[in-house]
Scaffold this active site. Structure first.
Site, PDB file in Angstrom:
ATOM      1  N   GLY A   1      90.178  70.985  36.359  1.00  0.00           N
ATOM      2  CA  GLY A   1      90.943  70.094  37.080  1.00  0.00           C
ATOM      3  C   GLY A   1      92.042  70.420  38.053  1.00  0.00           C
TER       4      GLY A   1
ATOM      5  N   CYS B   1      86.341  74.527  30.219  1.00  0.00           N
ATOM      6  CA  CYS B   1      85.010  74.969  30.298  1.00  0.00           C
ATOM      7  C   CYS B   1      84.941  75.926  30.187  1.00  0.00           C
ATOM      8  CB  CYS B   1      84.462  74.366  32.115  1.00  0.00           C
ATOM      9  SG  CYS B   1      83.226  74.140  32.287  1.00  0.00           S
TER      10      CYS B   1
ATOM     11  N   CYS C   1      81.770  74.848  28.159  1.00  0.00           N
ATOM     12  CA  CYS C   1      80.494  74.567  28.177  1.00  0.00           C
ATOM     13  C   CYS C   1      79.833  76.245  28.753  1.00  0.00           C
ATOM     14  CB  CYS C   1      80.822  73.658  30.019  1.00  0.00           C
ATOM     15  SG  CYS C   1      81.947  72.470  29.710  1.00  0.00           S
TER      16      CYS C   1
ATOM     17  N   LYS D   1      79.164  78.026  26.021  1.00  0.00           N
ATOM     18  CA  LYS D   1      78.444  76.975  24.457  1.00  0.00           C
ATOM     19  C   LYS D   1      77.122  77.840  25.195  1.00  0.00           C
ATOM     20  CE  LYS D   1      77.303  72.891  26.410  1.00  0.00           C
ATOM     21  NZ  LYS D   1      77.579  72.341  26.208  1.00  0.00           N
TER      22      LYS D   1
ATOM     23  N   ALA E   1     104.818  75.354  30.702  1.00  0.00           N
ATOM     24  CA  ALA E   1     105.182  74.475  31.295  1.00  0.00           C
ATOM     25  C   ALA E   1     105.570  73.548  30.706  1.00  0.00           C
ATOM     26  CB  ALA E   1     104.508  74.025  32.210  1.00  0.00           C
TER      27      ALA E   1
ATOM     28  N   TYR F   1      78.408  65.066  20.345  1.00  0.00           N
ATOM     29  CA  TYR F   1      77.842  66.601  21.483  1.00  0.00           C
ATOM     30  C   TYR F   1      77.952  68.287  20.488  1.00  0.00           C
ATOM     31  CZ  TYR F   1      80.775  67.583  25.245  1.00  0.00           C
ATOM     32  OH  TYR F   1      82.108  68.238  26.113  1.00  0.00           O
TER      33      TYR F   1
ATOM     34  N   GLU G   1      75.103  70.717  19.140  1.00  0.00           N
ATOM     35  CA  GLU G   1      74.574  71.908  19.897  1.00  0.00           C
ATOM     36  C   GLU G   1      75.315  73.586  18.697  1.00  0.00           C
ATOM     37  OE1 GLU G   1      75.764  70.432  24.701  1.00  0.00           O
ATOM     38  OE2 GLU G   1      78.036  71.458  23.769  1.00  0.00           O
TER      39      GLU G   1
ATOM     40  N   ASP H   1      90.460  66.001  30.993  1.00  0.00           N
ATOM     41  CA  ASP H   1      90.627  65.501  29.314  1.00  0.00           C
ATOM     42  C   ASP H   1      91.751  64.517  29.002  1.00  0.00           C
ATOM     43  OD1 ASP H   1      87.798  66.336  30.222  1.00  0.00           O
ATOM     44  OD2 ASP H   1      88.822  67.149  28.077  1.00  0.00           O
TER      45      ASP H   1
ATOM     46  N   THR I   1      83.724  68.036  32.284  1.00  0.00           N
ATOM     47  CA  THR I   1      84.041  69.140  33.357  1.00  0.00           C
ATOM     48  C   THR I   1      83.749  68.391  35.044  1.00  0.00           C
ATOM     49  OG1 THR I   1      84.141  71.043  32.403  1.00  0.00           O
ATOM     50  CG2 THR I   1      83.946  71.573  34.887  1.00  0.00           C
TER      51      THR I   1
ATOM     52  N   ALA J   1      74.989  65.484  29.218  1.00  0.00           N
ATOM     53  CA  ALA J   1      73.897  65.781  28.483  1.00  0.00           C
ATOM     54  C   ALA J   1      73.981  65.910  27.663  1.00  0.00           C
ATOM     55  CB  ALA J   1      72.778  67.382  29.402  1.00  0.00           C
TER      56      ALA J   1
ATOM     57  N   HIS K   1      52.827  67.070  39.461  1.00  0.00           N
ATOM     58  CA  HIS K   1      51.797  66.699  38.104  1.00  0.00           C
ATOM     59  C   HIS K   1      51.085  68.533  38.153  1.00  0.00           C
ATOM     60  CE1 HIS K   1      48.745  66.064  34.964  1.00  0.00           C
ATOM     61  NE2 HIS K   1      48.080  66.980  35.843  1.00  0.00           N
TER      62      HIS K   1
ATOM     63  N   GLU L   1      57.008  63.722  35.765  1.00  0.00           N
ATOM     64  CA  GLU L   1      56.390  63.140  36.204  1.00  0.00           C
ATOM     65  C   GLU L   1      56.001  61.520  34.802  1.00  0.00           C
ATOM     66  OE1 GLU L   1      51.958  63.815  36.413  1.00  0.00           O
ATOM     67  OE2 GLU L   1      52.523  65.719  34.711  1.00  0.00           O
TER      68      GLU L   1
HETATM   69  C1  LIG Z   1      82.769  73.298  23.545  1.00  0.00           C
HETATM   70  C2  LIG Z   1      83.093  72.274  24.708  1.00  0.00           C
HETATM   71  C3  LIG Z   1      82.132  72.103  25.068  1.00  0.00           C
HETATM   72  C4  LIG Z   1      81.954  71.379  26.471  1.00  0.00           C
HETATM   73  N1  LIG Z   1      80.384  71.345  27.025  1.00  0.00           N
HETATM   74  C5  LIG Z   1      81.249  70.662  27.619  1.00  0.00           C
HETATM   75  C6  LIG Z   1      79.822  70.737  28.863  1.00  0.00           C
HETATM   76  O1  LIG Z   1      78.615  70.839  28.730  1.00  0.00           O
HETATM   77  N2  LIG Z   1      79.802  69.657  30.427  1.00  0.00           N
HETATM   78  C7  LIG Z   1      81.104  69.286  30.034  1.00  0.00           C
HETATM   79  O2  LIG Z   1      81.117  68.572  31.922  1.00  0.00           O
HETATM   80  N3  LIG Z   1      81.416  69.954  30.063  1.00  0.00           N
HETATM   81  C8  LIG Z   1      81.942  70.006  28.170  1.00  0.00           C
HETATM   82  N4  LIG Z   1      83.219  70.122  27.952  1.00  0.00           N
HETATM   83  C9  LIG Z   1      84.711  69.587  28.342  1.00  0.00           C
HETATM   84  C10 LIG Z   1      84.474  70.433  29.137  1.00  0.00           C
HETATM   85  O3  LIG Z   1      85.075  71.615  28.658  1.00  0.00           O
HETATM   86  C11 LIG Z   1      86.568  69.655  29.868  1.00  0.00           C
HETATM   87  O4  LIG Z   1      85.863  67.981  30.134  1.00  0.00           O
HETATM   88  C12 LIG Z   1      87.053  69.994  31.373  1.00  0.00           C
HETATM   89  O5  LIG Z   1      87.378  71.556  30.406  1.00  0.00           O
HETATM   90  C13 LIG Z   1      88.268  69.219  30.833  1.00  0.00           C
HETATM   91  O6  LIG Z   1      88.960  70.067  31.719  1.00  0.00           O
HETATM   92  P1  LIG Z   1      90.766  69.981  32.236  1.00  0.00           P
HETATM   93  O7  LIG Z   1      91.075  70.564  33.578  1.00  0.00           O
HETATM   94  O8  LIG Z   1      90.684  68.604  31.382  1.00  0.00           O
HETATM   95  O9  LIG Z   1      91.064  70.624  31.189  1.00  0.00           O
HETATM   96  P2  LIG Z   1      90.751  72.089  30.061  1.00  0.00           P
HETATM   97  O10 LIG Z   1      89.932  72.779  31.015  1.00  0.00           O
HETATM   98  O11 LIG Z   1      90.994  71.911  28.938  1.00  0.00           O
HETATM   99  O12 LIG Z   1      92.409  72.941  30.985  1.00  0.00           O
HETATM  100  C14 LIG Z   1      93.182  72.917  30.398  1.00  0.00           C
HETATM  101  C15 LIG Z   1      94.432  73.868  30.510  1.00  0.00           C
HETATM  102  O13 LIG Z   1      95.740  73.443  30.679  1.00  0.00           O
HETATM  103  C16 LIG Z   1      96.199  74.281  29.692  1.00  0.00           C
HETATM  104  N5  LIG Z   1      97.632  73.708  29.255  1.00  0.00           N
HETATM  105  C17 LIG Z   1      97.556  72.992  28.074  1.00  0.00           C
HETATM  106  N6  LIG Z   1      98.325  72.496  28.378  1.00  0.00           N
HETATM  107  C18 LIG Z   1      99.690  73.535  29.167  1.00  0.00           C
HETATM  108  C19 LIG Z   1     101.268  73.143  29.126  1.00  0.00           C
HETATM  109  N7  LIG Z   1     102.263  72.719  28.499  1.00  0.00           N
HETATM  110  N8  LIG Z   1     101.640  74.657  30.622  1.00  0.00           N
HETATM  111  C20 LIG Z   1     100.834  75.721  30.554  1.00  0.00           C
HETATM  112  N9  LIG Z   1      99.071  75.355  30.720  1.00  0.00           N
HETATM  113  C21 LIG Z   1      98.585  73.812  29.138  1.00  0.00           C
HETATM  114  C22 LIG Z   1      95.193  74.687  28.733  1.00  0.00           C
HETATM  115  O14 LIG Z   1      95.685  76.172  28.376  1.00  0.00           O
HETATM  116  C23 LIG Z   1      94.070  75.085  29.905  1.00  0.00           C
HETATM  117  O15 LIG Z   1      93.218  76.812  30.215  1.00  0.00           O
HETATM  118  C24 LIG Z   1      82.806  70.688  26.789  1.00  0.00           C
HETATM  119  C25 LIG Z   1      83.815  71.281  25.700  1.00  0.00           C
HETATM  120  C26 LIG Z   1      83.959  72.114  24.700  1.00  0.00           C
HETATM  121  C27 LIG Z   1      85.531  72.277  24.401  1.00  0.00           C
END
Ligand SMILES: Cc1cc2nc3c(=O)[nH]c(=O)nc-3n(C[C@H](O)[C@H](O)[C@H](O)COP(=O)(O)OP(=O)(O)OC[C@H]3O[C@@H](n4cnc5c(N)ncnc54)[C@H](O)[C@@H]3O)c2cc1C
Length: 460
Positions: free
Chosen positions: A15, A42, A47, A50, A114, A179, A183, A304, A312, A342, A437, A442
């Site tokens: 995000g 991710c 993701c 994984k 931060a 999930y 997985e 999240d 993601t 999924a 088919h 299908e």
């Molecule tokens: C094992 C696993 C499998 C997954 N598989 C899937 C999938 O197949 N499909 C799917 O859609 N989603 C999947 N997800 C979920 C997906 O990874 C998350 O929904 C997605 O990454 C959320 O994005 P985000 O930007 O909210 O946070 P994140 O991607 O978690 O990024 C947050 C970032 O902030 C950083 N951070 C935190 N606090 C601070 C701070 N104070 N200062 C600086 N940096 C900081 C962290 O280090 C991290 O890099 C999976 C998650 C896991 C754990």
């Protein structure tokens, strides 16, 4: 020295990266802080790695199935260290690509944790510097929640560590029924480990359609995974030949690795949110409106950390919508309905829309169409497996309000079914679509007979 920016993004995950790039494209001066690795969960430990491990684990069945198609495959052997090294190389490549994209978009990256000092000031922990920001976006994601502090918790790993195990454990116990638990259960099972899943609830995959849950459980058990429900891990003891796990029913299980996938909690603690006036919910999530705005008007939160729909593509959409709203002059709310999802277990699960039970709670008349069959590829392979496909239809409007699939390529199929569901396609539209088919998909356009019909009694 205090720098000034238009936008400070905390967290360079799915995000945060999208929001930073698009905001910068609108002309904002953007800084993004990342305390671990650019790309976030991710890319680094979710993701992507994984799915790479899932691919690795599926070769075991492919080798077995090949014999029925005339192939003679020499006894295959597997090397965990090679897989992990190759996976790590790919993740490093992706991290570099994400960093390059941010650089190209003229976003300033700071490798630091931060924290907010006040509603407009962010401290970079690595250097002690402060940054003044007109707007702040919290995109810190979530982290594994390990549950109660049981005896031996220090021997338990989460998904974070599972990606970096030095060797493939021969016996694995995974606690959790969601999930991520399932997985990893299929990954370890496919790679040859003896896997036990322990889950406190009635059945795995809470929140999914009940028939999907039952069907997947049967399929996982056919593949040799032991699933123990209504139980909990109460303690883990390190002994000479492994880890001795005690369950709540006093059963003892000896394994080489214990992994908990018991949920994830938003990363909100210790980053100065509450003193800044940002409202936090029951599990630590940041409370936001449909524009991802928090209780402090210039502070936003996406992904999240807001615990809306923790996937993601949702975090990316929320990040893009934030940039459009705040810097692009196009107020863009994010709709969280009909999000396809999924489970990359073996077999896969794909789902979109309402489950049968949800539809029965919300609609007056619900029709169910269902098909279970042996996938064609399993016939010559001699594999005992069945696919489940199910459509949930609003009996009054004829709209398809839910689709649930367990079987090969369920994730790929459900992405496309989600387009039809989002467009409010009716069962008649599905029926009018010509079948392709021979495919499994299908079945989705050839289900003629209702498997069930539920009519809600009028309130007295
Ligand atoms: C094992 C696993 C499998 C997954 N598989 C899937 C999938 O197949 N499909 C799917 O859609 N989603 C999947 N997800 C979920 C997906 O990874 C998350 O929904 C997605 O990454 C959320 O994005 P985000 O930007 O909210 O946070 P994140 O991607 O978690 O990024 C947050 C970032 O902030 C950083 N951070 C935190 N606090 C601070 C701070 N104070 N200062 C600086 N940096 C900081 C962290 O280090 C991290 O890099 C999976 C998650 C896991 C754990």
């Amino acid at each position: 020295m205090t720098e000034e920016v238009d936008l400070f993004v905390v967290g360079a995950g799915s995000g945060g990266v999208r929001a930073a790039r698009i905001s910068s494209g609108y002309g904002a001066r953007v800084m993004i802080a990342e305390e671990y690795r650019v790309g976030g969960t991710c890319v680094i430990r979710g993701c992507v790695p994984k799915k790479l491990l899932v691919y690795a684990s599926r070769f075991a069945e492919a080798f077995e199935d090949a014999a029925g198609y005339g192939w003679t495959v020499p006894e295959p052997s597997f090397d965990w260290a090679t897989l992990i090294a190759n996976k790590d190389r790919e993740i490093a490549r992706l991290e570099a690509a994400y960093t390059a994209n941010l650089d190209r978009a003229k976003v300033q990256i700071v490798k630091s944790r931060a924290v907010l000092l006040d509603p407009h000031t962010v401290k970079l922990v690595a250097t002690g510097e402060t940054v003044r920001a007109k707007r702040i976006l919290i995109a810190t994601g979530a982290a594994p929640h390990m549950g109660a502090d049981i005896m031996g918790l220090e021997h338990v790993i989460s998904s974070n560590e599972a990606f970096h195990l030095r060797e493939l454990p021969k016996r694995v116990l995974i606690q959790g029924g969601g999930y991520i638990a399932l997985e990893f259960a299929t990954i370890f099972n496919g790679l040859g480990a003896d896997v036990t899943v322990v889950y406190r609830g009635e059945n795995i995959l809470r929140g999914f359609d009940d028939e999907v849950r039952a069907h997947l459980r049967t399929e996982l058990e056919k593949r040799g995974i032991t699933i123990l429900c209504k139980r909990l891990v109460e303690g883990v003891e390190k002994v000479e030949h492994g880890l001795d796990v005690e369950l709540s029913d006093r059963e003892q299980i000896m394994v080489d690795a214990v992994m908990f996938a018991t949920g994830r909690h938003p990363n909100t603690s210790g980053i100065g949110l509450e003193p800044a006036g940002v409202r936090i919910g029951r599990v630590g999530e940041i409370m936001v409106d449909e524009f991802s705005q928090t209780s402090v008007p210039h502070i936003y939160a996406i992904g999240d950390v807001t615990n809306r729909n923790n996937l993601t593509p949702v975090a990316i959409r929320e990040g893009h919508a934030f940039a459009d709203t705040v810097f692009g002059g196009k107020p863009t709310p994010v709709e969280h309905s009909d999000v396809p999802t999924a489970v990359f277990s073996e077999p896969e699960v794909g789902a979109v829309g309402l489950t049968e039970a949800e539809a029965c709670r919300t609609l007056a008349k619900v029709d169910i169409y269902k098909s279970t069959f042996r996938p064609m590829k399993a016939t010559l392979a001699g594999r005992d497996t069945r696919t489940l496909m199910k459509l949930v239809v609003d009996g009054h409007s004829d709209r398809v309000v839910g689709c649930h699939i367990v079987g090969p390529d369920a994730g790929e199929m459900i992405q496309l079914v989600a387009v039809a569901v989002k467009m409010k396609a009716t069962k008649a539209d599905f029926d009018a679509t010509m079948a392709l088919h021979p495919t499994a998909a299908e079945e989705l356009v050839t289900m003629r007979e209702k498997a069930a019909s539920h009519v809600r009694e009028a309130a007295e």
